[in-house]
Design an enzyme around this catalytic site. Sequence first.
Site, PDB file in Angstrom:
ATOM      1  N   GLY A  93     -18.703  35.430  87.864  1.00  0.00           N
ATOM      2  CA  GLY A  93     -20.504  35.841  88.127  1.00  0.00           C
ATOM      3  C   GLY A  93     -20.767  35.191  86.976  1.00  0.00           C
ATOM      4  O   GLY A  93     -20.188  34.879  86.053  1.00  0.00           O
ATOM      5  N   GLU A 110      -9.282  30.171  93.487  1.00  0.00           N
ATOM      6  CA  GLU A 110      -9.817  29.886  94.815  1.00  0.00           C
ATOM      7  C   GLU A 110     -10.230  28.768  95.121  1.00  0.00           C
ATOM      8  O   GLU A 110     -10.546  28.369  96.343  1.00  0.00           O
ATOM      9  CB  GLU A 110     -10.744  31.179  94.881  1.00  0.00           C
ATOM     10  CG  GLU A 110     -12.258  30.934  94.549  1.00  0.00           C
ATOM     11  CD  GLU A 110     -12.264  31.535  93.186  1.00  0.00           C
ATOM     12  OE1 GLU A 110     -11.170  31.604  92.448  1.00  0.00           O
ATOM     13  OE2 GLU A 110     -13.375  31.732  92.431  1.00  0.00           O
ATOM     14  N   GLY A 155     -24.147  28.979 124.555  1.00  0.00           N
ATOM     15  CA  GLY A 155     -23.501  27.500 124.577  1.00  0.00           C
ATOM     16  C   GLY A 155     -22.621  27.336 123.408  1.00  0.00           C
ATOM     17  O   GLY A 155     -21.763  26.345 123.247  1.00  0.00           O
ATOM     18  N   GLY A 156     -23.007  27.905 122.193  1.00  0.00           N
ATOM     19  CA  GLY A 156     -22.172  27.818 120.954  1.00  0.00           C
ATOM     20  C   GLY A 156     -20.997  28.418 120.949  1.00  0.00           C
ATOM     21  O   GLY A 156     -20.604  29.552 121.824  1.00  0.00           O
ATOM     22  N   VAL A 157     -20.240  28.264 119.876  1.00  0.00           N
ATOM     23  CA  VAL A 157     -19.047  29.143 119.630  1.00  0.00           C
ATOM     24  C   VAL A 157     -19.051  30.496 119.638  1.00  0.00           C
ATOM     25  O   VAL A 157     -18.200  31.358 120.105  1.00  0.00           O
ATOM     26  CB  VAL A 157     -18.201  28.431 118.631  1.00  0.00           C
ATOM     27  CG1 VAL A 157     -18.642  28.361 117.291  1.00  0.00           C
ATOM     28  CG2 VAL A 157     -16.627  29.083 118.650  1.00  0.00           C
ATOM     29  N   ASP A 158     -20.148  30.883 118.723  1.00  0.00           N
ATOM     30  CA  ASP A 158     -20.177  32.488 118.410  1.00  0.00           C
ATOM     31  C   ASP A 158     -20.562  33.269 119.743  1.00  0.00           C
ATOM     32  O   ASP A 158     -19.838  34.201 120.021  1.00  0.00           O
ATOM     33  CB  ASP A 158     -21.310  32.610 117.521  1.00  0.00           C
ATOM     34  CG  ASP A 158     -21.030  31.924 116.264  1.00  0.00           C
ATOM     35  OD1 ASP A 158     -19.954  31.463 115.652  1.00  0.00           O
ATOM     36  OD2 ASP A 158     -22.009  31.848 115.341  1.00  0.00           O
ATOM     37  N   SER A 159     -21.567  32.891 120.529  1.00  0.00           N
ATOM     38  CA  SER A 159     -21.972  33.605 121.707  1.00  0.00           C
ATOM     39  C   SER A 159     -20.725  33.406 122.728  1.00  0.00           C
ATOM     40  O   SER A 159     -20.461  34.366 123.422  1.00  0.00           O
ATOM     41  CB  SER A 159     -23.066  33.358 122.387  1.00  0.00           C
ATOM     42  OG  SER A 159     -23.193  31.909 122.854  1.00  0.00           O
ATOM     43  N   CYS A 184     -12.219  35.274  85.627  1.00  0.00           N
ATOM     44  CA  CYS A 184     -13.122  34.891  84.938  1.00  0.00           C
ATOM     45  C   CYS A 184     -14.017  36.030  84.465  1.00  0.00           C
ATOM     46  O   CYS A 184     -13.611  36.838  83.794  1.00  0.00           O
ATOM     47  CB  CYS A 184     -14.205  33.615  85.829  1.00  0.00           C
ATOM     48  SG  CYS A 184     -15.135  32.648  84.626  1.00  0.00           S
ATOM     49  N   TYR A 185     -15.357  36.181  84.880  1.00  0.00           N
ATOM     50  CA  TYR A 185     -16.058  37.372  84.736  1.00  0.00           C
ATOM     51  C   TYR A 185     -15.348  38.561  84.738  1.00  0.00           C
ATOM     52  O   TYR A 185     -15.407  39.589  84.124  1.00  0.00           O
ATOM     53  CB  TYR A 185     -17.389  37.476  85.191  1.00  0.00           C
ATOM     54  CG  TYR A 185     -18.352  38.603  85.036  1.00  0.00           C
ATOM     55  CD1 TYR A 185     -19.032  38.597  83.720  1.00  0.00           C
ATOM     56  CD2 TYR A 185     -18.451  39.647  85.905  1.00  0.00           C
ATOM     57  CE1 TYR A 185     -19.862  39.497  83.387  1.00  0.00           C
ATOM     58  CE2 TYR A 185     -19.103  40.593  85.625  1.00  0.00           C
ATOM     59  CZ  TYR A 185     -20.042  40.580  84.126  1.00  0.00           C
ATOM     60  OH  TYR A 185     -20.917  41.558  83.775  1.00  0.00           O
ATOM     61  N   HIS A 234     -10.458  29.793  88.009  1.00  0.00           N
ATOM     62  CA  HIS A 234     -10.514  29.742  89.505  1.00  0.00           C
ATOM     63  C   HIS A 234      -9.610  29.649  90.511  1.00  0.00           C
ATOM     64  O   HIS A 234      -9.621  28.329  90.960  1.00  0.00           O
ATOM     65  CB  HIS A 234     -12.007  29.504  89.743  1.00  0.00           C
ATOM     66  CG  HIS A 234     -13.173  29.983  89.302  1.00  0.00           C
ATOM     67  ND1 HIS A 234     -13.845  31.093  89.696  1.00  0.00           N
ATOM     68  CD2 HIS A 234     -13.851  29.941  87.944  1.00  0.00           C
ATOM     69  CE1 HIS A 234     -14.750  31.702  89.092  1.00  0.00           C
ATOM     70  NE2 HIS A 234     -14.811  30.655  87.710  1.00  0.00           N
ATOM     71  N   LYS A 265     -16.462  31.815 109.842  1.00  0.00           N
ATOM     72  CA  LYS A 265     -16.787  30.419 110.865  1.00  0.00           C
ATOM     73  C   LYS A 265     -15.439  30.303 111.429  1.00  0.00           C
ATOM     74  O   LYS A 265     -15.299  30.009 112.818  1.00  0.00           O
ATOM     75  CB  LYS A 265     -17.638  29.457 110.814  1.00  0.00           C
ATOM     76  CG  LYS A 265     -18.286  28.809 111.713  1.00  0.00           C
ATOM     77  CD  LYS A 265     -19.393  29.411 112.420  1.00  0.00           C
ATOM     78  CE  LYS A 265     -19.845  28.647 113.857  1.00  0.00           C
ATOM     79  NZ  LYS A 265     -20.924  29.182 114.138  1.00  0.00           N
TER      80      LYS A 265
END
Length: 517
Positions: A60, A176, A229-233, A87-88, A174, A373
């Site tokens: 942070g 990650e 028409g998108g992946v989420d819906s 780190c922090y 870090h 996602k």
Amino acid sequence: MARIEAGGIVILDYGSQTAQLIARRVRDLNVFAALLPFDATLDDAGREVPDFRGIILSGGPASVYEPDAPGLPGWVLECGRPVLGICYGMQLLTQALGGRVAGAQQREYGQAAVEVVERGALFAGLDATQTVWMSHGDRIERPPAGFRVLARTANAPYAAIAQPERALYGIQFHPEVRHTAHGQAMLRNFVLNVCGAVAEWTPEHFIDASIARIREQVGSGRVLLGMSGGVDSAVAGELIHRAVGEQLVPVFVNHGMLRQGEPDAVLELARTLGWKLIAVDATEEFLSALQGVSDPEAKRTIIGATFAGVFEREAARAGRLDWLAQGTIYPDVIESAGTGRPGARRIKSHHNVGGLPEHLRTRLVEPLRELFKDEVRAVGERLGLPEAIVRRQPFPGPGLGVRCVGEVTWERLETLRAADAIFLSELRAAGLMDAIAQAFAVLLPVRSVGVMGDNRTYDEVVVLRAVTTDDFMTADWARLPDDLLARISSRIVNEVPGVNRVLYDVTSKPPATIEWE
Ligand code: XMP
């Protein structure tokens, strides 16, 4: 039934830009990880991750000795679980346990070589020299009593410290980020070996758990879903469909501003999956509302309001509705909780759909709210959704309306669709689609002079935009090969009537945005 999140890891967010990445990396180990505000309580932690096996404290921007610095909740050290401070987070641990943190003489930023002096559990199986990513001003001057030094750099004598008996670890760098070459191995060592976390967070388990959860939540109620028409819906819809079958009421509003072939693809998908899709072609309604409008904000407002009106009207025809499905994903949840920001906690989640019956707005089914996602895509793949949907690039709600700069007419939309389809098909053929985060054509309301055969032309301009980005907050323009650009340009001016000039957008974000409007 035990929850699928059980046995995972709790991450406290102290505002680092890479806090979300920690969660993603832990999940790459098939372990559930939740990102919580740094002032979360033990109850919050247990609710989000039942029987959590360990805690990671993120980095942070603050300094631990500033008066308002975000602190370490008492339960972190009292609950007896392993802790990894990054780190922090490491500095907080050090301060809480009586060590000393001070400003470094020199800010350290970038790649550094650390020398591992004792592997311990954290560096097990790793070489004695590690390339890591540092980004810190403060550093540890004196570790707390009982801590051992695991690694050091020229600049940071305590680059990694541990008190193995209490399973407390701190690292200055870090793990990650990809620049830390073996960061994932270090996280694996902590998460799997030190914490003994449960590694069952897989698309298959998620699907089973999600279906069971939806059934329990929804009961015999009917669920309204806006299908874009998108992946989420598509993924949210299929999970709900598998859970409660025809209690799913999917509504597809075609606003006439989708890309070439997309409306048919939505109908085909619904047919394949056996959904009873309510499909409405509202193109005329949208285009007449947009007539004569060229201001970008006015266009967006009109498209949004028209969408809400049509959706609501169709919903009213669909009979009793008890729930509203939304494709909210985990980054939206984190964003609305403002996890890393003091005082910004738990502002309630987005409501994308305007004028629906009041009762529906609070009766939400959000099957994707725990997924990043890439996890949504993995679940979509596992559900057998077509690649074109699962891999689909982000597409703005107002669609081609914001890529048709100037007035939106059917003719101009058709021109844009044709140019866009050529661009995308050439990128696909060149095998470049996966390397590009978003690619599309834009039609400008500008005419320029050209010559075709012996004739003068005075036609519109198409701009090609292709960007690379991880988060869509910043982006760079993609360096496409010259010969590819040449082929695309030549095909567009030859095959698309009304276009005699093609430009390539070489602006990054910032200062430009990805879209043109
Ligand atoms: P900008 O243009 O702001 O876009 O750099 C960032 C990302 O957001 C997408 N975008 C939208 N998505 N509704 C959406 O669902 C919208 O109104 C909208 N406007 C922009 C854009 O395509 C890019 O991925």
